[in-house]
Design an enzyme around this catalytic site. Structure first.
Site, mmCIF file in Angstrom:
data_model
loop_
_atom_site.group_PDB
_atom_site.id
_atom_site.type_symbol
_atom_site.label_atom_id
_atom_site.label_comp_id
_atom_site.label_asym_id
_atom_site.label_seq_id
_atom_site.Cartn_x
_atom_site.Cartn_y
_atom_site.Cartn_z
ATOM 1 C CG ASP A 27 -1.944 -1.120 1.198
ATOM 2 O OD1 ASP A 27 -1.925 -1.924 0.244
ATOM 3 O OD2 ASP A 27 -2.730 -1.229 2.152
ATOM 4 C CD GLU A 75 -7.051 -0.051 2.880
ATOM 5 O OE1 GLU A 75 -5.945 0.169 3.407
ATOM 6 O OE2 GLU A 75 -8.139 0.052 3.478
ATOM 7 C CE LYS A 132 -3.466 -4.304 1.347
ATOM 8 N NZ LYS A 132 -4.223 -3.537 2.316
ATOM 9 C CE LYS A 135 -8.305 -0.730 7.240
ATOM 10 N NZ LYS A 135 -8.391 0.433 6.334
ATOM 11 C CB VAL A 160 2.386 2.572 4.868
ATOM 12 C CG1 VAL A 160 3.800 3.097 4.808
ATOM 13 C CG2 VAL A 160 1.660 2.840 3.556
ATOM 14 C CB CYS A 165 -2.263 -2.560 5.491
ATOM 15 S SG CYS A 165 -3.911 -1.847 5.259
ATOM 16 C CD GLN A 205 3.851 -13.580 23.507
ATOM 17 O OE1 GLN A 205 3.344 -14.611 23.930
ATOM 18 N NE2 GLN A 205 3.162 -12.594 22.958
HETATM 19 C C1 C5J Z 1 -3.149 0.760 5.484
HETATM 20 C C2 C5J Z 1 -4.937 2.034 6.486
HETATM 21 N N1 C5J Z 1 -2.606 0.479 4.317
HETATM 22 N N2 C5J Z 1 -4.215 2.407 7.532
HETATM 23 N N3 C5J Z 1 -4.389 1.325 5.464
HETATM 24 O O1 C5J Z 1 -2.548 0.545 6.532
HETATM 25 O O2 C5J Z 1 -6.101 2.345 6.404
#
Ligand code: C5J
Length: 237
Positions: A27, A75, A132, A135, A160, A165, A205
């Site tokens: 994204d 996205e 997509k 997320k 990002v 995401c 962990q």
């Molecule tokens: C992504 C969002 N790509 N934060 N989208 O993290 O809405």
């Protein structure tokens, strides 16, 4: 033949075979990263996300040079919003919702200028771009089929935002049996605290759902792999 290479990482060494690894770029879209765009209109400081661009450009170049497949995601939604559940559509600032007009076209709508990937990280010819609606990059997409078709078992994950995401995708990948190394300076958040804690959560962990290492270390391992000196190699019987 399986050639195993090692990357120093948190919480411990991450092993990979260059023949079964892909670089996933999540994204890196204008709507999230451009000054004046959707992300900024929500009150976010896009400079925090833009720190990712240079290290990720370096990692992309190294991956391409080694012949490692690069998969990009975006996205976004169909123009009629039929793939956007009301629960997602109605969330957030009522004047800046998905599908509304924004500075770079309708917000997060496929085909709009803002929906596409920033110029600095534009997909090279032949690289897969996955659209997509959610997320996670596995939800309602062809990503798993693409990975299976290319015999990919390991992902270097970038993009990002770290806690949204990227996290969702790494968790989805983990549940499907893929090993994920999240590249710390190639993922970004609008919130410094979420960036720090988001990375810590992945490696906590004993690596609850992944490993974390910076791009310089990953690039170093790729150049070792390119010079073909695995820490071990096995040939299946
Ligand atoms: C992504 C969002 N790509 N934060 N989208 O993290 O809405």
């Amino acid at each position: 033949m399986t050639a195993v290479h090692e990357i120093p990482a948190q919480p411990g060494p991450f092993t990979f075979d260059p023949h079964t690894v892909a670089l996933l770029v999540i994204d890196m879209q204008r709507d999230f990263l451009l000054p004046g765009g959707f992300g900024e209109s929500l009150g976010n400081d896009v400079a925090l996300l833009r720190t990712v661009i240079d290290p990720l450009a370096g990692l992309l170049a190294a991956a391409r040079e080694c012949g490692i497949p690069v998969i990009h995601t975006r996205e976004g939604h169909l123009p009629d919003l039929s793939d956007c559940p009301p629960a997602k559509l109605l969330r957030g600032n009522p004047s800046q919702r998905i599908g509304d007009p924004g500075r770079f076209g309708r917000i997060l709508i496929r085909g709009e200028y803002g929906h596409d990937i920033i110029d600095e990280l534009a997909p090279a010819p032949g690289e897969v771009v996955i659209d997509k609606p959610g997320k996670g990059a596995f939800y309602a997409t062809e990503l798993e089929a693409v990975l299976n078709d290319n015999e990919i078992q390991t992902l270097f994950v970038t993009g990002v935002t770290t806690e949204v995401c990227v996290h969702t995708t790494v968790r989805e990948a983990n549940d499907r049996g893929y090993e994920c190394l999240v590249v710390s300076d190639c993922v970004g958040s609008y919130f410094p605290e979420f960036q720090r804690v988001g990375l810590e959560m992945i490696a906590a962990q004993g690596g609850i759902f992944g490993w974390v290492a910076p791009s310089a270390t990953v690039i170093g391992a790729l150049s070792t792999a390119a010079s073909n000196t695995p820490v071990s190699s096995t040939t299946p019987a």
